[in-house]
Design an enzyme around this catalytic site. Structure first.
Site: not given
Ligand SMILES: NC(=O)c1ccc[n+]([C@@H]2O[C@H](COP(=O)([O-])OP(=O)(O)OC[C@H]3O[C@@H](n4cnc5c(N)ncnc54)[C@H](O)[C@@H]3O)[C@@H](O)[C@H]2O)c1
Length: 351
Positions: A214, A232, A134, A235, A228, A239, A224, A112, A252, A176
């Site tokens: 942020k 987006n 999030k 986005h 917040r 999306h 949100e 939990r 993304h 971003e």
């Molecule tokens: N929680 C939130 O507030 C929030 C905000 C924005 C995005 N997100 C989420 O984040 C995700 C996207 O994140 P992302 O862009 O980091 O993608 P990701 O986690 O898929 O990473 C992208 C790629 O980079 C690789 N990688 C990671 N670190 C590395 C490094 N140091 N060197 C080389 N390769 C590396 C990963 O293995 C992957 O192949 C989505 O799922 C999105 O929904 C969440």
């Protein structure tokens, strides 16, 4: 008869965000490090050499957004039970946003809810995903539709992890950063126009500015309910692009970049932004080789896909439109004709 249960409480979920070399992390209990094979191969030794705990277990899951599912969460939880983690154990999410979102969600569920730390290793996760609590996964109805707000106990942002990042992943993170500047901070935007993030200490400064932005937004509106949602920006359009291209064509952050260009066009139509301001944003994004347009084949179909987004409450679409540079308007009062006019400008344009 009514029995009331009084659960009014003050919760302090404050936490530090360290930017700089990864410090020593000391923990008395058991620690599970969640990562993927790519990040583990590149950087796990660095983390393990700074981590001092009673027992450390590494849980590795496959790399990729397609594994951001409840099935993967179940496999993570199974491994946590195998290692007999308890309520006082700690999870460390070590990777990009996918690892961060799933690590946080698994931590929110295990017994939990246990504590977790974010150690983001992509630019996108360092400037955005790791901050704000999030967490969650995707399902067949869409992205991030299942999840929880679960704040980390700390975030450690070490820009040196980014040295191994692919150029496209770097650009996706820059999108971003630009998003934060356009919506909240004109002087940061101007600084971005005048400084190349690939040079010197500029990246560290930009990370600090984006995280600061942020953090203030999350403080003002953690769940949100209003402000917040401004994060987006780009986005709503992005999306739909991700959906139409089955998450295969664009990262993304890349679809967010195109989405910002589209949102800017709509903002110009609504008199919120000048054409020159829209061009400045486009020029900045273009410097990092981000895609700036997308060929819309069917305006009506694109428009209808907005309604699949969970941020669209029933029959309205919420648009995040910049008010100049450094301001933002969150509105669900844009009429369909104006939106379709913007979309039609992208019809058939080759990316
Ligand atoms: N929680 C939130 O507030 C929030 C905000 C924005 C995005 N997100 C989420 O984040 C995700 C996207 O994140 P992302 O862009 O980091 O993608 P990701 O986690 O898929 O990473 C992208 C790629 O980079 C690789 N990688 C990671 N670190 C590395 C490094 N140091 N060197 C080389 N390769 C590396 C990963 O293995 C992957 O192949 C989505 O799922 C999105 O929904 C969440």
């Amino acid at each position: 008869m009514t029995i009331s249960i009084n659960l009014k409480r003050i919760i302090d979920d404050s936490y530090p965000i360290h930017i700089g070399s990864l410090p020593e992390i000391n923990f008395e209990g058991k620690v599970a490090v969640l990562t993927n094979p790519k990040v583990a191969g590149l950087h796990l030794q660095t983390l393990l050499s700074t981590l001092k705990a009673k027992e450390v277990y590494v849980i590795t899951i496959p790399d990729g957004e397609q594994y951001k599912t409840l099935d993967t969460i179940e496999s993570i939880l199974d491994r946590m039970f195998d290692h007999r983690l308890n309520r006082k154990s700690l999870l460390i999410a070590f990777g990009g946003g996918v690892i961060g979102d799933m690590g946080g969600f698994a931590a929110s569920l295990y017994n939990r809810g246990i504590d977790f730390i974010q150690i983001p290793t992509t630019l996108l996760s360092q400037v955005d995903a790791s901050v704000g609590g999030k967490t969650g996964v995707n399902n067949r109805f869409g992205k991030n539709l299942i999840g929880a707000f679960h704040q980390p106990r700390a975030v450690y942002i070490d820009p040196s992890f980014l040295s191994t990042l692919a150029p496209r992943e770097f650009g996706a993170g820059v999108a971003e950063i630009v998003k934060m500047a356009v919506t909240f901070n004109l002087s940061f935007f101007e600084w971005l126009e005048n400084n190349d993030l690939r040079e010197g200490d500029n990246l560290q400064h930009a990370i600090k500015m984006a995280v600061e932005t942020k953090a203030r937004v999350v403080e003002a509106d953690e769940k949100e309910q209003g402000l917040r949602a401004a994060l987006n920006y780009g986005h709503t359009f992005g999306h739909v692009i991700e959906n139409e291209t089955h998450y295969e064509t664009y990262l993304h952050g890349e679809s967010v970049a195109i989405g910002m260009v589209m949102a800017n066009d709509l903002a110009c139509e609504m008199g919120l932004m000048s054409f020159e301001e829209a061009m400045r944003i486009k020029t900045l994004l273009g410097r990092y080789d981000l895609p700036l347009t997308y060929p819309i084949h069917d305006v009506e179909k694109f428009y209808q896909t907005f309604f699949l987004d969970k941020k669209s409450a029933d029959s309205t679409i919420t648009f995040i439109l910049p008010r100049g540079i450094g301001g933002v308007e969150i509105t669900d009062a844009i009429d369909a004709v104006a939106v379709k006019k913007t979309l039609s400008k992208f019809q058939g344009i080759n990316a």
